[in-house]
Design a protein around this motif. Structure first.
Motif, short mmCIF file in Angstrom:
data_model
loop_
_atom_site.label_atom_id
_atom_site.label_comp_id
_atom_site.label_asym_id
_atom_site.label_seq_id
_atom_site.Cartn_x
_atom_site.Cartn_y
_atom_site.Cartn_z
N ALA A 126 -2.41 38.12 -62.39
CA ALA A 126 -1.41 38.91 -63.13
C ALA A 126 -1.11 40.27 -62.50
O ALA A 126 -0.76 41.21 -63.21
CB ALA A 126 -1.85 39.09 -64.59
N GLU A 127 -1.20 40.37 -61.18
CA GLU A 127 -0.86 41.62 -60.51
C GLU A 127 0.62 41.93 -60.66
O GLU A 127 1.01 43.10 -60.86
CB GLU A 127 -1.24 41.53 -59.03
CG GLU A 127 -1.12 42.84 -58.25
CD GLU A 127 0.26 43.04 -57.61
OE1 GLU A 127 0.47 44.11 -57.02
OE2 GLU A 127 1.10 42.14 -57.71
N ARG A 185 -6.44 28.84 -59.20
CA ARG A 185 -7.77 29.40 -59.43
C ARG A 185 -8.85 28.38 -59.08
O ARG A 185 -9.86 28.73 -58.45
CB ARG A 185 -7.89 29.84 -60.88
CG ARG A 185 -7.15 31.12 -61.18
CD ARG A 185 -6.83 31.37 -62.63
NE ARG A 185 -7.64 30.68 -63.60
CZ ARG A 185 -7.19 30.29 -64.79
NH1 ARG A 185 -5.90 30.49 -65.12
NH2 ARG A 185 -7.99 29.70 -65.66
N GLN A 186 -8.64 27.15 -59.48
CA GLN A 186 -9.63 26.12 -59.18
C GLN A 186 -9.74 25.87 -57.68
O GLN A 186 -10.84 25.69 -57.15
CB GLN A 186 -9.26 24.83 -59.92
CG GLN A 186 -9.41 24.93 -61.43
CD GLN A 186 -8.90 23.69 -62.15
OE1 GLN A 186 -8.07 22.94 -61.63
NE2 GLN A 186 -9.38 23.48 -63.36
N GLY A 231 -19.00 31.17 -64.18
CA GLY A 231 -18.96 30.60 -62.84
C GLY A 231 -18.20 31.52 -61.91
O GLY A 231 -18.51 32.72 -61.79
N TYR A 232 -17.18 30.98 -61.26
CA TYR A 232 -16.37 31.79 -60.35
C TYR A 232 -15.27 32.56 -61.08
O TYR A 232 -14.53 33.32 -60.44
CB TYR A 232 -15.72 30.91 -59.27
CG TYR A 232 -16.69 30.47 -58.19
CD1 TYR A 232 -17.02 31.31 -57.14
CD2 TYR A 232 -17.28 29.21 -58.24
CE1 TYR A 232 -17.91 30.92 -56.15
CE2 TYR A 232 -18.17 28.80 -57.25
CZ TYR A 232 -18.48 29.66 -56.21
OH TYR A 232 -19.36 29.26 -55.24
N GLU A 233 -15.11 32.36 -62.37
CA GLU A 233 -14.00 32.98 -63.08
C GLU A 233 -14.45 34.10 -64.00
O GLU A 233 -15.54 34.05 -64.60
CB GLU A 233 -13.23 31.94 -63.88
CG GLU A 233 -12.43 30.98 -63.03
CD GLU A 233 -11.32 30.29 -63.79
OE1 GLU A 233 -10.38 29.79 -63.14
OE2 GLU A 233 -11.37 30.25 -65.04
N GLN A 234 -13.59 35.09 -64.13
CA GLN A 234 -13.69 36.13 -65.14
C GLN A 234 -12.44 35.99 -66.01
O GLN A 234 -11.39 36.55 -65.72
CB GLN A 234 -13.74 37.53 -64.51
CG GLN A 234 -13.88 38.65 -65.53
CD GLN A 234 -13.70 40.04 -64.93
OE1 GLN A 234 -12.81 40.25 -64.12
NE2 GLN A 234 -14.56 40.97 -65.32
N SER A 255 -5.72 33.57 -68.48
CA SER A 255 -5.75 33.53 -67.02
C SER A 255 -7.14 33.99 -66.61
O SER A 255 -8.05 34.10 -67.45
CB SER A 255 -4.66 34.42 -66.41
OG SER A 255 -4.60 34.24 -65.00
N ALA A 256 -7.35 34.24 -65.35
CA ALA A 256 -8.68 34.65 -64.91
C ALA A 256 -8.61 35.27 -63.52
O ALA A 256 -7.73 34.94 -62.72
CB ALA A 256 -9.65 33.47 -64.90
#
Length: 589
Positions: free
Chosen positions: A409-410, A102-103, A121-124, A329-330
């Motif tokens: 998490a797909e 993710r980072q 930021g860039y994460e949900q 997670s995100a």
């Protein structure tokens, strides 16, 4: 170079490109003259010019195509080489490798010039419940049969507690386990299923084109639907009978996917089973035979609207323990804000999932234990990042905003995209469409393009215009029995009413004999899908990924530039959800 000069040169280049080929385009989507099939659209057939859309649409595609040089195979290889390396340990949700991926992706988006689009930021961020079920030495039934763990059955605690118990529960065969009034089909016939263990077939009825769309698997054929339906009816457990043909993949996929930790979104009060389970075809046959039944005969009776549940005369007790853990997670989200004041509050959402399965806990010493997920789905991440780079290179942004959602998490049941669908960064009624990438073509450039979902929405015309412009044959799902539309992230968007394009490469590989591409896909499914062997190797060919991403670029641009939002065709299964999404915005400015 000044922005004004950059735009001037871009416009001149676009005009020149249009002038060279504009004579080929001036119409809409037509029935294919060779096959008479409106779901197959060819480009330049044997040199014969085709009408591929109004001149304005062609000009829009030519303009966006000017950014295609930003889509580079070496860039895609670098993305796959990075996040599918052993250093990321298979990118399982909540793991150190998941965080690292993710980072890395967020930094890549920032480097491209895409703005943060998440809630942090860039994460949900979203929370997951990790459930690791301990399988017993055997699963015994009152008929005297016992199934062996992993080779005969897998089972999971489904109640989000650390223990699940079946106490002398009755087994009932419920056919396909489907209740679909729109098809005049009800396998349950009003019988009381409370507390029972339901045994059901995979897939949906598929022998009649007028019933459940024939060979094409609908959501009724997906395991998630079957478990949800059983839970709504108050059953204690549901067992799905696996066959390679009905699932579209071998038993090893079930075994590896469920043998370790399984993840779910936290319980929000929905009906839940105690136990979810799978049996191999051989184990199911032996279980049924031990109670005086025949699997083939029961399957035949299930192929009728008149089918009614069959009590099997068998009972079972089962106790399962599980280790539960809550992990974070995100989704990684960036946004390219739209340039049109009237439309920038609407969006096109581009997706690919960044997660995979992680590390096998029970691998033998010296055995490759890391599920690298190179094709599935580091390749899709690479395509989305390349598409973002191309759109950012345009001299002006598209009219609508473009969201780049690398979801998590797909592999656990579309959980990241499901969370996004519940908490979208743009309201569902303002998302024009979803464009999804899940597993790129690594076998070479194809003459065709597979659009999973062709025939369902106004996106048919978008894809047809792009296919004609790129001189590619547009086809629907080439493996309709596998239910791909309901197995990737565009389904989460469809459930909230958003139409989607799932671009799945092609099977007619240029320079290869007929059937070669399909054979490669089948071999991958049999040998590498959800296995540690899904790795980046020297024989990957990136030209196909480049061509397919270019297709996605042009489709995204047309969707983002269109005056109107995309829509489902009348009567489609998701049309009502679209109407509800629009209705929820009624009265807003």
């Amino acid at each position: 170079m000044s922005k004004a000069l950059k735009i001037t040169l871009w416009v001149l280049g676009s005009i020149a490109m249009v002038a060279v080929v504009a004579w080929r385009w001036a119409g809409g989507l037509e029935t294919d003259p060779i096959t008479d099939d409106p779901h197959v659209v060819h480009g330049n057939l044997a040199g014969k010019p085709r009408q591929c859309g109004p001149a304005a649409i062609h000009a829009a595609m030519a303009h966006a195509d000017g950014a295609s040089p930003a889509i580079v195979g070496d860039d895609m290889r670098a993305v796959v080489a990075e996040i599918a390396s052993d250093a990321y340990e298979g990118r399982a949700p909540g793991s150190a490798g998941d965080l690292k991926a993710r980072q890395w992706i967020a930094a890549r988006l920032a480097g491209i010039g895409i703005e943060p689009g998440g809630t942090e930021g860039y994460e949900q961020p979203f929370e997951l419940v990790s459930v690791e079920t301990e399988l017993p030495a055997a699963w015994s039934f009152s008929s005297g049969y016992s199934a062996a763990p992993r080779t005969g059955f897998v089972a999971s605690v489904a109640n989000q507690r650390d223990r699940a118990r079946l106490a002398d529960a009755e087994l009932v065969f419920v056919g396909y386990g489907i209740q679909a009034l729109e098809y005049d089909w009800d396998d349950y016939k009003g019988r009381d299923m409370a507390g029972k263990v339901l045994v059901m077939l995979n897939n949906d009825p598929h022998w009649d084109e007028d019933l459940f769309e024939g060979e094409r698997r609908l959501y009724f054929g997906r395991w998630t639907y079957k478990y949800e339906m059983a839970a709504r009816l108050g059953a204690a457990a549901a067992i799905i009978v696996h066959t390679d043909a009905s699932a579209g993949y071998p038993w090893q996929v079930i075994e590896t996917s469920l043998a370790g930790s399984r993840f779910e979104l936290p319980d929000e009060g929905e009906p839940r089973l105690e136990v979810t389970a799978w049996l191999t075809e051989a184990a199911a046959s032996e279980l049924l035979a031990s109670s005086g039944h025949d699997l083939d005969a029961l399957t035949e009776t299930a192929q009728s609207r008149d089918f009614a549940p069959v009590p099997l005369g068998v009972r079972t007790g089962l106790e399962l323990n599980a280790r539960l853990n809550r992990v974070g997670s995100a989704n990684v989200i960036g946004v390219l804000p739209g340039g049109d004041e009237a439309l920038r509050h609407e969006a096109v959402v581009i997706t690919a999932h960044h997660d995979h399965i992680g590390v096998a806990a029970d691998a033998a010493e010296g055995e490759d234990a890391i599920y690298n997920g190179a094709l599935d789905n580091a390749s899709g991440v690479a395509q989305v990042l390349s598409l973002a780079k191309a759109l950012a290179a345009l001299p002006e942004p598209p009219r609508r905003s473009v969201v780049f959602a690398l979801v998590g998490a797909e592999e656990q049941g579309l959980l990241g995209s499901r969370y996004y669908a519940r908490h979208p960064t743009f309201p569902a009624g303002r998302i024009s469409a979803n464009v999804n990438f899940d597993g790129a073509s690594i076998w070479g450039e194809a003459r065709d393009m597979i659009f999973v979902g062709l025939g369902k929405s106004s996106l048919d015309e978008v894809a047809a215009n792009v296919a004609c412009y790129l001189d590619r044959t547009l086809k629907g799902d080439q493996f309709p029995d596998r239910g791909y539309y309901y197995r990737s992230d565009q389904f989460s968007f469809a459930r909230i009413g958003v139409p989607g394009i799932y671009l799945d490469g092609g099977v007619e590989i240029i320079g290869r004999p007929e059937g070669w591409g399909r054979q490669r896909i089948d071999e991958y499914t049999a040998n590498n899908y959800h296995q540690p062997s899904d790795e980046l190797t020297d024989d990957w060919i990136f030209e196909g990924m480049v061509a397919d991403t270019r297709f996605g670029l042009l489709a995204t641009w047309l969707i983002a530039q269109a005056d109107e939002m995309q829509s489902w065709k009348p009567g489609d299964e998701f049309a009502a959800a679209r109407a509800a999404a629009f209705e929820s915005l009624a009265g807003e400015q």
